[in-house]
Design a protein around this motif. Structure first.
Motif, short mmCIF file in Angstrom:
data_model
loop_
_atom_site.label_atom_id
_atom_site.label_comp_id
_atom_site.label_asym_id
_atom_site.label_seq_id
_atom_site.Cartn_x
_atom_site.Cartn_y
_atom_site.Cartn_z
N LEU A 198 0.83 -1.20 0.00
CA LEU A 198 0.00 0.00 0.00
C LEU A 198 0.87 1.26 0.00
O LEU A 198 0.57 2.23 -0.70
CB LEU A 198 -0.91 0.02 1.22
CG LEU A 198 -1.85 -1.17 1.40
CD1 LEU A 198 -2.74 -0.97 2.62
CD2 LEU A 198 -2.70 -1.36 0.16
N THR A 199 1.93 1.23 0.79
CA THR A 199 2.83 2.39 0.82
C THR A 199 3.46 2.61 -0.54
O THR A 199 3.56 3.76 -1.03
CB THR A 199 3.92 2.17 1.87
OG1 THR A 199 3.31 1.89 3.15
CG2 THR A 199 4.82 3.39 2.01
N VAL A 234 3.03 5.94 -3.08
CA VAL A 234 4.14 6.69 -3.67
C VAL A 234 4.00 6.72 -5.19
O VAL A 234 4.19 7.77 -5.84
CB VAL A 234 5.49 6.06 -3.27
CG1 VAL A 234 6.64 6.69 -4.07
CG2 VAL A 234 5.72 6.24 -1.78
N LEU A 235 3.67 5.58 -5.78
CA LEU A 235 3.54 5.51 -7.24
C LEU A 235 2.33 6.31 -7.74
O LEU A 235 2.36 6.89 -8.83
CB LEU A 235 3.43 4.06 -7.69
CG LEU A 235 4.67 3.20 -7.42
CD1 LEU A 235 4.45 1.78 -7.94
CD2 LEU A 235 5.91 3.81 -8.05
N THR A 236 1.27 6.36 -6.95
CA THR A 236 0.10 7.17 -7.34
C THR A 236 0.46 8.65 -7.37
O THR A 236 0.07 9.38 -8.29
CB THR A 236 -1.06 6.93 -6.36
OG1 THR A 236 -1.43 5.55 -6.38
CG2 THR A 236 -2.27 7.78 -6.74
N ALA A 237 1.22 9.10 -6.37
CA ALA A 237 1.67 10.49 -6.37
C ALA A 237 2.57 10.75 -7.59
O ALA A 237 2.46 11.79 -8.25
CB ALA A 237 2.42 10.80 -5.08
N LEU A 289 -5.42 9.38 -1.76
CA LEU A 289 -4.35 8.72 -1.01
C LEU A 289 -4.83 8.13 0.32
O LEU A 289 -4.52 6.96 0.60
CB LEU A 289 -3.19 9.69 -0.80
CG LEU A 289 -2.43 10.05 -2.09
CD1 LEU A 289 -1.29 11.01 -1.79
CD2 LEU A 289 -1.89 8.80 -2.77
N PRO A 290 -5.58 8.88 1.16
CA PRO A 290 -6.11 8.21 2.36
C PRO A 290 -7.01 7.03 2.01
O PRO A 290 -6.98 5.99 2.68
CB PRO A 290 -6.89 9.33 3.06
CG PRO A 290 -6.28 10.59 2.56
CD PRO A 290 -5.90 10.31 1.14
N LEU A 291 -7.79 7.18 0.95
CA LEU A 291 -8.70 6.11 0.55
C LEU A 291 -7.93 4.89 0.05
O LEU A 291 -8.38 3.75 0.22
CB LEU A 291 -9.64 6.63 -0.54
CG LEU A 291 -10.87 5.78 -0.87
CD1 LEU A 291 -11.71 5.58 0.38
CD2 LEU A 291 -11.70 6.45 -1.95
N ALA A 318 -6.06 4.91 -11.16
CA ALA A 318 -4.62 4.65 -11.11
C ALA A 318 -4.23 4.05 -9.77
O ALA A 318 -3.41 3.12 -9.70
CB ALA A 318 -3.86 5.95 -11.36
N ALA A 319 -4.81 4.57 -8.68
CA ALA A 319 -4.47 4.07 -7.35
C ALA A 319 -4.86 2.62 -7.17
O ALA A 319 -4.09 1.80 -6.62
CB ALA A 319 -5.15 4.94 -6.29
N ILE A 320 -6.06 2.24 -7.64
CA ILE A 320 -6.51 0.86 -7.48
C ILE A 320 -5.67 -0.08 -8.35
O ILE A 320 -5.30 -1.19 -7.92
CB ILE A 320 -8.00 0.74 -7.83
CG1 ILE A 320 -8.84 1.58 -6.86
CG2 ILE A 320 -8.45 -0.71 -7.78
CD1 ILE A 320 -8.67 1.21 -5.41
N ILE A 321 -5.36 0.34 -9.57
CA ILE A 321 -4.52 -0.49 -10.44
C ILE A 321 -3.15 -0.70 -9.80
O ILE A 321 -2.64 -1.83 -9.72
CB ILE A 321 -4.37 0.16 -11.83
CG1 ILE A 321 -5.69 0.13 -12.58
CG2 ILE A 321 -3.28 -0.56 -12.64
CD1 ILE A 321 -5.67 0.88 -13.90
N LEU A 322 -2.55 0.37 -9.34
CA LEU A 322 -1.22 0.26 -8.72
C LEU A 322 -1.27 -0.56 -7.45
O LEU A 322 -0.35 -1.33 -7.15
CB LEU A 322 -0.67 1.65 -8.45
CG LEU A 322 -0.30 2.47 -9.70
CD1 LEU A 322 -0.01 3.93 -9.34
CD2 LEU A 322 0.91 1.85 -10.39
#
Length: 874
Positions: free
Chosen positions: A754-755, A759-762, A780-782, A847-851
């Motif tokens: 998750l961490t 980072v990759l989402t940012a 990010l919190p989500l 993007a966050a869910i894929i990553l």
């Protein structure tokens, strides 16, 4: 329950067993509750479109804004009507027609404020020039007096062209310098060229006489603009309070011919229109997102569950849960906001995860030979604890915004967080009941090993290499973090193609627009003068507008100058002015006489010669039948300009008491306090300029308000909310994992992917050019709350399998994969919204869910392999 205690296992199993025994009653009760909720929503659903309510009303800048609204209520809930056209006279005529219609229907349009159309300000317009500016203008008008007198006596092409011919042959045109003559001829040539091209655009005599004619070579000048403000009565009992007045304005626009194709254009903006269009844009975008989300979820459910009955049961459970969550939202909050409306798509993407995990577990037990009731109870015992933990983790992420000042996101958090528990309850109540009632068996084969089993095995055998590669990727992501940007301007969250938004963007680019003006208060009109001086001394402030701005300096000297001009100019403009008309043969003869003089002048060289040559070409290209139209193009605005000139030649002393009441009350409150507007010297759409401007103005008045302060403070509040929510989410989820998993290694195995994904989402936001903003900062919190679910399922299943890597030989990886895909499909649909803020949320969530899925399915197996030792290979 693995990791959760056998008592909880038995509780979940007993509950679902009871549901199965009374499946028809349970399904019927759920259906009744869903219908009642639907009726309640139909009668009570509302959306608050005021973006200022997105932040806590207790914040100091919001209290300052409320004070301004209380003192000057006419400044809020306004519609801005922006008229523009090439000739100021045409815009003025259109404004007069429009205001007459608006004032005829006060019950629809409310108060109408048209400062430029006020007779008092028009009469005293010359008083607001400086003495040198006034003397320069008076000189121009004095030189033009013979010209104006001749044209007023007989306005037509013969008179105009005769005067121009005299100017060419005698070296002056009724006292006008030859440089001015070149400028005038260039402007006349442009108008003739445009007429030849089919454009019937009258020239402005107001601009010709003042010398405001663009580049002096005949290029079209900047459009003339006229702003009219309305404060209409709004029907807040309706979802779209301004719908009626905006519909009526659109009809007026057509009736009065104020469209882009008519020369004069009317565009509608202001806070009321922005909120209306924002609501329509969000509604349209979320409607599309909802349809696409459901469609994608259905397709993925069919592929993942492979059983029509199971798909129908999951979808019916999803629909009921969505209704109940919406009902809770309206019951608890009274209205949705422009961010919290996204709860529906979030719920679709997340609730279906529970259904997939439960149904696939149920399928495993059915394949093992258990009948429906037994398989459903066993599925609840085996997976209920994991589903509850996932619901709690997701709710933590959503609830993490509740203690912050970001009310808009906090409301979304409350709705979606509570929705997770509603989804959990629905999937352990309604879903088992529907699976009991729907006919048919289970068709998934006993071999549940995912097709990617070989890939997972390879990851486990090369665990250290995988983790070294992960470290490299993490370093690349960390290198991008300093470039992460927060877009502080809420205007950028709105659809720029909408008229109301495009008008605000256009006005923001103008130096004299109030879009980014700061507001300060003085105790009285007298106290405003020294405050104005202090503000104007700031390099960050270009000018200050207050009640004193409308009280001209050196009034007696200016009145004397104007009166002297009136003595010899007014007798030249008697009566109401004749109509523009001349005989066709006279027009043709005047063209012939002028072109002869133009040909002679064109051979002399210089600017005047160039202008003469251009006008000669333009006139000779026109057929005789177009000369009547040319006469109108040249002279249509002349009578209005001359009449206006007569009106402004009789100014009087201006004081606070003689100012129009509407204008006075916008700067002096009933309590006597005075409002000042500080205009920035730099473009405040650049964050560094905004920061300097706000700091400078606050150095003079710490209670300053207005759009710049609101944008600055709102950005700070949102970033602060993100920091608080991020800390709460991470700390609470870590604590939850520690309590449930107990083993530090397992907590690390779940949290490390998750961490990395965060980072990759940012980093993705930097590379994709999608900055964080007021809408998508929830991502990010989500990410931690949603991403932790996959890790929890896999780690708990690994423990329960009794073998290293056993979790990856069950249906859990398949459930994780299809849960992620349905979430991606649901969130991805938001990215297609026409509303930029909503779309950016969808892009970053996707993007966050894929990553998160990629990181979990690569890093987690490698970490688990390290714990088992030999399986780690090298």
């Amino acid at each position: 329950m693995n990791g959760g205690g056998s008592q909880a296992d038995r509780l979940f199993a007993a509950w679902v067993a009871a549901v199965c025994r009374h499946a028809r009653i349970v399904a019927a009760l759920c259906a009744v509750l869903a219908v009642l909720t639907g009726v309640y929503l139909k009668n009570n659903i509302a959306v608050n479109t005021d973006t200022t309510d997105m932040l806590s009303s207790d914040l100091p800048f919001r209290q300052n804004n409320r004070k301004i609204d209380t003192l000057f209520p006419q400044l809020s809930d306004n519609l801005l009507l922006l008229l523009d056209g090439e000739a100021p006279e045409s815009v003025d005529a259109a404004a007069r027609r429009l205001t007459a219609r608006l004032k005829a229907e006060p019950h629809i349009f409310g108060d109408v404020f048209d400062p430029e159309g006020d007779p008092f300000l028009e009469k005293n317009g010359l008083m607001f020039l400086t003495v040198p500016e006034l003397e320069k203008l008076v000189g121009k008008l004095a030189d033009a007096q013979p010209f104006l007198a001749s044209l007023w006596a007989a306005p037509g092409l013969p008179t105009l062209f005769g005067l121009l011919k005299d100017g060419l042959t005698e070296g002056t045109a009724a006292g006008r310098p030859r440089g001015d003559l070149a400028r005038v001829m260039n402007r006349l040539a442009l108008a003739a060229e445009r007429l030849r091209a089919g454009e019937l655009q009258p020239i402005s005599w107001q601009r010709l006489l003042s010398g405001d004619e663009g580049d002096g070579k005949g290029a079209a000048p900047e459009p003339a603009r006229r702003a009219i403000t309305l404060r209409p009565p709004l029907d807040f009992s309706k979802l779209q309070p301004a719908a009626m007045v905006l519909t009526r304005l659109d009809g007026l626009r057509r009736d009065l011919g104020l469209t882009s194709g008519d020369g004069i254009r009317l565009r509608i903006s202001g806070s009321v229109a922005l909120r209306h269009d924002e609501l329509v844009s969000v509604k349209r975008g979320m409607g599309l997102a909802g349809v696409l989300s459901l469609a994608l979820v259905m397709v993925l459910l069919v592929i993942g569950l492979r059983r029509a009955g199971a798909v129908v049961a999951v979808l019916m459970t999803l629909a009921a849960g969505l209704l109940w969550t919406a009902g809770f939202a309206i019951w608890a909050l009274g209205a949705l906001n422009l961010i919290s409306v996204a709860f529906a798509v979030l719920f679709i993407g997340l609730s279906v995860d529970f259904g997939i995990h439960f149904t696939l577990r149920y399928g495993e037990f059915r394949d093992g030979g258990a009948d429906k009731p037994r398989a459903l109870a066993d599925a609840a015992a085996a997976g209920g604890g994991g589903l509850l933990l996932c619901a709690v983790a997701a709710a933590i992420a959503f609830y993490s915004f509740l203690p912050t000042d970001y009310v808009g996101l906090a409301q979304l958090g409350m709705i979606a967080g509570t929705g997770m528990f509603i989804a959990f309850a629905a999937n352990l109540t309604l879903l088992p009941a529907l699976l009991m009632l729907l006919p048919g068996g289970w068709t998934v084969k006993k071999d549940h090993a995912p097709r990617g089993g070989a890939i997972v095995g390879g990851l486990r055998r090369n665990a250290r290499k995988v983790l070294w590669a992960t470290a490299v990727v993490a370093c690349a992501g960390l290198a991008l973090l300093p470039r992460v940007r927060f877009d502080f301007d809420p205007l950028n969250l709105q659809d720029g193609s909408l008229e109301s938004v495009s008008v605000i963007h256009e006005l923001a680019s103008l130096r004299d627009a109030s879009t980014y003006a700061a507001t300060t208060l003085a105790k009285s009109a007298d106290a405003a003068q020294p405050l104005t001086g202090r503000l104007e001394a700031l390099p960050e402030v270009r000018k200050v507008v207050s009640i004193g701005t409308f009280l001209p300096a050196e009034q007696q000297e200016k009145i004397a100058i104007v009166q002297e001009l009136a003595l010899f100019l007014l007798p030249s403009l008697p009566g109401d002015g004749p109509k523009i008309s001349s005989a066709p043969e006279a027009r043709e003869a005047s063209v012939k006489g002028l072109t002869d003089a133009l040909v002679e002048t064109a051979g002399a060289g210089g600017l005047l010669a160039a202008a003469a040559g251009r006008l000669n070409i333009a006139l000779t290209a026109l057929p005789p039948g177009d000369l009547a139209a040319l006469e109108q193009v040249y002279l249509a605005t002349f009578p209005a300009t001359a009449l206006r000139l007569r009106r402004i030649l009789d100014p009087g002393p201006v004081s606070v008491d003689t100012l129009p009441r509407d204008l006075h009350d916008r700067f002096i409150a009933a309590t006597g306090e005075a409002r000042l507007m500080a205009f920035p010297a730099e473009d405040l759409r650049r964050p560094e300029n905004l920061n300097r401007f706000v700091a400078a103005v606050r150095g003079i008045d710490r209670d300053a308000s207005g759009p710049p302060v609101t944008i600055f403070e709102a950005g700070r509040a949102v970033v602060g909310a993100f920091q608080i929510a991020g800390f709460i989410a991470v700390a609470a989820i870590l604590a939850l994992l520690g309590i449930i998993l107990r083993r530090p290694f397992d907590v690390t195995a779940v949290f490390a992917p998750l961490t990395l994904a965060a980072v990759l989402t940012a980093g993705f936001s930097v590379l994709a050019g999608v900055p964080f903003n007021f809408a998508n900062i929830i991502v990010l919190p989500l990410l931690f709350g949603l991403g932790v679910a996959s890790g929890i399922h896999l780690v708990l299943r690994e423990r329960g399998s009794g073998a290293d890597g056993g979790a990856f030989e069950t249906s859990t990886p398949r459930a994780v994969m299809f849960s992620a895909l349905t979430t991606i499909g649901s969130f991805g649909s938001i990215a297609l919204s026409s509303h930029p803020g909503t779309a950016s949320m969808g892009v970053l969530l996707t993007a966050a869910i894929i990553l998160t899925m990629v990181c979990t399915m690569t890093v987690l197996p490698a970490l688990l392999a390290l714990r088992s030792g030999p399986a780690a290979g090298d």
